[in-house]
Design a protein around this motif. Sequence first.
Motif, PDB file in Angstrom:
ATOM      1  N   THR A  96       0.835  -1.192   0.000  1.00 16.20           N
ATOM      2  CA  THR A  96       0.000   0.000   0.000  1.00 16.20           C
ATOM      3  C   THR A  96       0.873   1.246   0.000  1.00 16.20           C
ATOM      4  O   THR A  96       1.962   1.255   0.576  1.00 16.20           O
ATOM      5  N   THR A  97       0.417   2.272  -0.693  1.00 14.19           N
ATOM      6  CA  THR A  97       1.078   3.574  -0.656  1.00 14.19           C
ATOM      7  C   THR A  97       0.204   4.536   0.133  1.00 14.19           C
ATOM      8  O   THR A  97      -1.013   4.370   0.206  1.00 14.19           O
ATOM      9  N   PHE A  98       0.832   5.542   0.719  1.00 17.13           N
ATOM     10  CA  PHE A  98       0.103   6.457   1.591  1.00 17.13           C
ATOM     11  C   PHE A  98       0.887   7.752   1.725  1.00 17.13           C
ATOM     12  O   PHE A  98       2.047   7.847   1.289  1.00 17.13           O
ATOM     13  N   THR A  99       0.265   8.745   2.315  1.00 21.32           N
ATOM     14  CA  THR A  99       0.959   9.996   2.599  1.00 21.32           C
ATOM     15  C   THR A  99       2.079   9.724   3.590  1.00 21.32           C
ATOM     16  O   THR A  99       1.882   9.011   4.576  1.00 21.32           O
ATOM     17  N   GLY A 100       3.261  10.264   3.325  1.00 19.94           N
ATOM     18  CA  GLY A 100       4.426   9.983   4.149  1.00 19.94           C
ATOM     19  C   GLY A 100       4.178  10.184   5.635  1.00 19.94           C
ATOM     20  O   GLY A 100       3.589  11.184   6.048  1.00 19.94           O
ATOM     21  N   THR A 101       4.636   9.218   6.435  1.00 18.05           N
ATOM     22  CA  THR A 101       4.478   9.317   7.883  1.00 18.05           C
ATOM     23  C   THR A 101       5.632   8.611   8.585  1.00 18.05           C
ATOM     24  O   THR A 101       6.188   7.640   8.070  1.00 18.05           O
ATOM     25  N   SER A 102       5.978   9.117   9.763  1.00 13.23           N
ATOM     26  CA  SER A 102       6.987   8.473  10.605  1.00 13.23           C
ATOM     27  C   SER A 102       6.358   7.947  11.889  1.00 13.23           C
ATOM     28  O   SER A 102       7.069   7.511  12.800  1.00 13.23           O
ATOM     29  N   CYS A 103       5.035   7.980  11.966  1.00 15.85           N
ATOM     30  CA  CYS A 103       4.324   7.525  13.164  1.00 15.85           C
ATOM     31  C   CYS A 103       4.468   6.006  13.305  1.00 15.85           C
ATOM     32  O   CYS A 103       3.949   5.243  12.481  1.00 15.85           O
ATOM     33  N   LYS A 104       5.151   5.579  14.343  1.00 11.85           N
ATOM     34  CA  LYS A 104       5.422   4.156  14.540  1.00 11.85           C
ATOM     35  C   LYS A 104       4.132   3.360  14.672  1.00 11.85           C
ATOM     36  O   LYS A 104       3.994   2.279  14.085  1.00 11.85           O
ATOM     37  N   GLN A 105       3.178   3.888  15.419  1.00 12.06           N
ATOM     38  CA  GLN A 105       1.923   3.175  15.635  1.00 12.06           C
ATOM     39  C   GLN A 105       1.179   2.947  14.317  1.00 12.06           C
ATOM     40  O   GLN A 105       0.674   1.853  14.046  1.00 12.06           O
ATOM     41  N   LYS A 106       1.126   3.981  13.476  1.00 12.22           N
ATOM     42  CA  LYS A 106       0.442   3.858  12.189  1.00 12.22           C
ATOM     43  C   LYS A 106       1.135   2.836  11.293  1.00 12.22           C
ATOM     44  O   LYS A 106       0.489   2.007  10.651  1.00 12.22           O
TER      45      LYS A 106
END
Length: 478
Positions: A332-342
């Motif tokens: 899956t592709t998504f908006t960049g994130t560094s949130c570990k939980q997500k």
Amino acid sequence: MQGFDAAKINEIIRKASEGSRFYQHKQQAQQKLDAKIKEMLHTAQQMSPQLLEKATKKMEAVALECEAGRDLSRTIVHVDMDMFYAAVEMRDQPNLKDVPMAVGGNSMLSTSNYIARKFGVRAGMPGFIARQLCPALVLVPPNFSKYKAVSRVVEQVFAIYDPNYAMMSLDEAYLDITDYMEANADAYQAKSEVDNETLAEAIVREMRLKIQEATQLTASAGIAANTRLAKVCSDLNKPNGQYYLPSDTRAIMDFINKLPIRKISGIGNVTEQQLKALGITLCGQIRPNYGLLRLLFSDCSLDYFVRISLGLGETDLSNYTSGEQKSISTETTFTGTSCKQKLMQMVSDLSIELHGDMKKKGLVGKLVTLKTKTVNFVLKTRSMALGEPTSDPEVMGKVARKLLIAEMEKCPVDEPLSLRLLGVRMSNLSEEASSGRAKQTTISKMFEKQTVSAGRESSSNYCLVTESVAREVQAFHD
């Protein structure tokens, strides 16, 4: 609603992406390619006529061998559904038919309708750039379960003409209709004579009509002597059209000699730029440059170039359909994130989805691979082998999360890992025991006999997995 010309489209894309990580990544990649091309041209200038002549003779020998194996006995069809995902959504939401629309989100588009394409909106383009090109663009979230269901209906039509059809994706397939033609020639003779078309054309036209009747969607097709040519031909009369290339060597060579190299599947932007730098823009210009290509490109590319120059391709579809499946994956592709939980939750969700796909096919696997792409567009894969095969989503998810943690730990605290793509793949596949008593790995024993390996990075360098992975594995095992 008027579209833009190519120059304006490129200018809008440049302005929309300038300064972004995407733009920086593209610039860096282009700089590396420019340097490689410069070095390649310098090498070419140093080649003596004698060296080129010797290399040319070797390539011509390969060409003669390939020509001797030319097979014109089969009639191969490549069917490509027109703007498939977008067409399904337009069928189900009629209000989308007359507006520019695309399937996807701000991070990435899967496809777009033909109205949007007039503005330069394309598959693989970030949605935010697409909206710069076309502010009125309507974005529709993808619904892959629906697309799979429609694809199965299309497959039922394919099976009428070739029970051994080869699906290449949800929206395209190869068929060998040779046997069907021989068995049903009399039934189509009158119709083909009235319409002034060949038997193959009449059959494929009927096939496309059946697809449209069953799905309310259109398909385009190419008819030729092999898969490579059929795929090229399927793109020539899009949408809702077909193109027939006679199975005659002279007709094939006339066709291939005038064909732009970029029309060939497998020749992307990088190879196109390299060949253009050598003065090769048409497939017919490959053979006069055999010697140069032999001395500048890797051995694995040489047979490929020769076969392109001769218009040769695969004629045995069993090479696409036979044999055991090597791997199965989802991403899956998504908006960049560094949130570990997500990110961890995404890995878990992907593992559950992968489990469903594996159960449907009765497969288990022993090698879990995590695929990541950073916001800077650096692609990596990391793998871990299990002691026993499994399709357990908890096991796959646990391993994939361990691999993700290892990648996170390599990043400085003030620069956490930020991703825009995640994928989970299982390989080393085998069939699950029909009795349901297959010896599968469970959470309690999944690290027995396991090994960890690093995948390939986008820079084409291979790296060892960091010690943090080993620590995580040992901690879990203890």
